[in-house]
Design a protein around this motif. Sequence first.
Motif, PDB file in Angstrom:
ATOM      1  N   LYS A 116       0.737  -1.377  -0.575  1.00 56.21           N
ATOM      2  CA  LYS A 116       1.564  -2.286   0.221  1.00 56.21           C
ATOM      3  C   LYS A 116       1.556  -1.883   1.696  1.00 56.21           C
ATOM      4  CE  LYS A 116       4.760  -3.594  -3.490  1.00 56.21           C
ATOM      5  NZ  LYS A 116       6.170  -3.537  -3.981  1.00 56.21           N
ATOM      6  N   GLU A 117       1.652  -0.591   1.955  1.00 51.31           N
ATOM      7  CA  GLU A 117       1.637  -0.136   3.344  1.00 51.31           C
ATOM      8  C   GLU A 117       0.271  -0.362   3.976  1.00 51.31           C
ATOM      9  OE1 GLU A 117       4.297   0.649   4.971  1.00 51.31           O
ATOM     10  OE2 GLU A 117       5.392   0.292   3.111  1.00 51.31           O
ATOM     11  N   HIS A 143       0.016  -3.918   4.952  1.00 49.42           N
ATOM     12  CA  HIS A 143       0.784  -4.152   6.176  1.00 49.42           C
ATOM     13  C   HIS A 143       0.032  -3.656   7.407  1.00 49.42           C
ATOM     14  CE1 HIS A 143       4.218  -4.512   8.859  1.00 49.42           C
ATOM     15  NE2 HIS A 143       4.072  -3.244   9.197  1.00 49.42           N
TER      16      HIS A 143
END
Length: 232
Positions: free
Chosen positions: A126-127, A130
């Motif tokens: 997820k990071e 992003h």
Amino acid sequence: MEPSTLAAAQEIDFSLLAIFARASLTVQLVMLLLTLASFWSWSIIIRKFISYRLARREAGVFDRAFWSGEPLDELFDAIGAAPAGASQKIFAAGMLEWRRSHRQDGGLIAGAQARIDRSMDVAIAKESEHLNAGLPFLATVGSTAPFVGLFGTVWGIKVAFEGIAISQNTSLAVVAPGISEALMATGLGLLAAIPAVVAYNKLSADSDRITSGYEAFADEFATILSRQLDAD
């Protein structure tokens, strides 16, 4: 060059706004598209440089806190289950699964190590998503903007030659405005593409380094928890 031709050429306004105003509708649309793409690319570049700097700073602060010797349970209680920082989120994902893997009698549910690893992998993914958000747009602008500008140039030259054929005049005063309008499209294409390509390569490398740091931390944290699991 005849004095009359030179005087006519000198009277032509070659400012950017004047060139844009004289261009055909198709070339104007190309210029506007490339200008918007350039502004949007720069907004992504600036935001990414700021966010990457903050991510590196946050990772450094958390790394010092993690290795300070403070008990991990206390560190987790201090940052909470839903922290703001990326490194903290990865740590929280592992610790949350670690606590969930304990039964009420203190024993561990089977497969705890695999679940902890997967939880941190999901947080890292997820990071990473992003961090990479917006980079595909830079890659697209860098690869397509020169061709879009070239299309505007070809179309502008076509219109210029059509004007020459209609006026039956090949003097500089007739040829120069159309050629300048056509070449401006190519210039805007390069102006949009070059910063986008350079920034994409730099930001992509920075993103990979930051993600590698997250993965290295997750591996170290998993090793610590693995020793604790073996001790239990």
